[in-house]
Design a protein around this motif. Structure first.
Motif, short mmCIF file in Angstrom:
data_model
loop_
_atom_site.label_atom_id
_atom_site.label_comp_id
_atom_site.label_asym_id
_atom_site.label_seq_id
_atom_site.Cartn_x
_atom_site.Cartn_y
_atom_site.Cartn_z
N ALA A 203 0.84 -1.21 0.00
CA ALA A 203 0.00 0.00 0.00
C ALA A 203 0.87 1.25 0.00
O ALA A 203 0.62 2.19 -0.77
CB ALA A 203 -0.93 -0.01 1.22
N VAL B 41 -5.33 3.74 -2.80
CA VAL B 41 -5.53 2.36 -2.37
C VAL B 41 -6.65 2.31 -1.33
O VAL B 41 -6.69 3.13 -0.42
CB VAL B 41 -4.20 1.84 -1.75
CG1 VAL B 41 -4.36 0.43 -1.23
CG2 VAL B 41 -3.08 1.90 -2.77
N ILE C 12 -5.66 -6.33 -1.61
CA ILE C 12 -5.88 -4.89 -1.46
C ILE C 12 -6.32 -4.37 -2.82
O ILE C 12 -5.97 -4.96 -3.86
CB ILE C 12 -4.60 -4.21 -0.94
CG1 ILE C 12 -4.92 -2.82 -0.41
CG2 ILE C 12 -3.50 -4.16 -1.99
CD1 ILE C 12 -3.85 -2.30 0.53
#
Ligand code: PMP
Ligand code: GLN
Length: 390
Positions: free
Chosen positions: A297, A307, A316
């Motif tokens: 991230a 994100v 993610i």
């Protein structure tokens, strides 16, 4: 003539993207599987059992030692009081558990409430069993349902609802409030909940997984599905668990006996060993994954990506428009794998109608070097997309 129902289905997105990654030599952040080969002691145990153990058909419902270990694990970790003899069936992965459940519990014409984005196997299996899916559409960034959405989907023909929690691909963990709402609606409509909880051990930031089965009125009307593949990061093993009250379990085991009948005994024995001897695994594994999540991230944010939060699963999500990428998720995904050498999953593939086309799913269960190279390649794909005006 080939029957059209299955012949007309596309190749599932996970196989499509892994196939492209293999063909093009791309880094694979698409299909969810770890770089790591899995706990050595459990693999060692499986090897020993292949060489020195019993290699013939095990009991249909699973090795007693594994069924006991599963009941013990859920007692320790989720407060469930399970009778392993009447409430636990071992299957060949969660996929077989899902198939057995739909075959056992759906009568032609029954309605089944399903949330989109939807795991690839649910809809084809539900339809083949004669069920009619009623879709509830979840949207980023929160991917939540509310009472009005449930009330619009549940009718007097609803027999089942399928809940995937933690949710693949969103990476969300259902709140206590949302679980209570769903349980209330299930009880009011006399509906059975099929809970795909394969990601139950993969939750982050101190969250604790709550099975829908423990909510008031749900103990007798829930089928809980688990997977050793996800618990131990051994996704190819395909050892799954079906948990339900005795009457439901009886019906599910009848379907299982004609699908696969059994599951490799050596893998079952090794999973039993893992569940009985977890050591620090169930805290160390999510802690490691959380570090990987944060690395990916942070690296993506540094490169200008936006994100979404991830509280569980291996995944993610990137919000493409917020990352100033204007092409669709599928177009960007194909560009990324073909032009920049990194495979991902376009979340639109997991919708059947009115797809969300702005979200890209990434698997972070990877070594740091893989993640870092993935970040670089995604940044390159973003530059190419922007240069092309996408
Ligand atoms: N359900 C969900 C939500 C999954 O993500 C997966 C696999 N990733 C499965 C079911 C299938 O699990 P298994 O590999 O044990 O069949
Ligand atoms: N569950 C895996 C994922 O979401 C894929 C499993 C599969 O390919 N059937 O990536």
């Amino acid at each position: 003539m080939v029957h059209p129902v299955f012949a007309n289905l596309p190749t599932t997105i996970f196989e499509e993207m892994s196939g492209l990654a293999r063909e093009l030599g791309a880094i694979n952040l698409g299909q969810g599987f770890p770089d790591d080969p899995g706990p050595l002691d459990i693999r060692q145990r499986a090897a020993d059992l292949v060489l020195n153990g019993y290699n013939q058909y095990p009991p249909m419902a699973g090795l007693p030692e594994l069924r006991e270990a599963v009941a013990g694990h859920y007692g320790r970790t989720q407060g469930l009081d399970l009778d392993w003899k009447t409430e636990v069936t071992i299957t060949s992965g969660a996929t077989e558990a899902l198939a057995a459940t739909f075959l056992a519990l759906i009568e032609p014409g029954d309605e089944v409430v399903v949330f989109q984005p939807v795991y690839d196997a649910y809809l084809p299996l539900i339809r083949r069993a004669g069920g009619i899916p009623r879709l509830v559409r979840l949207e980023p960034p929160h991917w939540r349902f509310d009472r009005a959405m449930l009330e619009a989907a549940f009718t007097d023909k609803t027999r089942l609802v399928v809940l995937n929690n933690p949710l693949n691909p969103a990476g969300t963990v259902a709140s206590a409030q949302d679980l209570a709402l769903l349980a209330e609606v299930c009880v009011a409509h006399d509906v059975i909940a099929i809970c795909d909880e394969v990601w139950e051990q993969v939750v982050f930031d101190g969250l604790v997984h709550t099975p829908l089965m423990v909510l008031p009125g749900m103990r007798e009307r829930t089928v809980k599905i688990g997977s050793a593949g996800k618990m131990f990061g051994l996704t190819g093993w395909k050892v799954g668990f079906l948990i339900a009250a005795p009457a439901l379990s009886h019906a599910l085991a009848r379907a299982h006996q004609f699908l696969t009948f059994t599951t490799p005994p050596n893998l079952q024995g090794a999973v039993a060993y893992g569940l009985d001897n977890p050591g620090p695994w169930f805290s160390a594994m999510p802690a490691d994954l959380q570090r990987s999540r944060d690395r990916l991230a942070e690296g993506l944010r540094r490169e200008g990506f936006s994100v979404l939060p991830s509280s569980g699963t291996y995944f993610i999500n990137i919000d493409l428009p917020a990352s100033r990428i204007l092409e669709s998720d599928r177009a960007f995904c194909l560009r990324a794998v073909k032009e920049a050498g990194v495979a991902t999953i376009p979340v639109s593939a997991l919708y059947e109608d009115t797809p969300v086309t702005t979200i890209l799913r990434l698997c972070f269960a990877k070594r740091d070097a893989t993640l870092d190279a993935g970040i670089e390649r995604l940044a390159q794909a973003r530059r190419l997309s922007q240069a092309a005006g996408g």
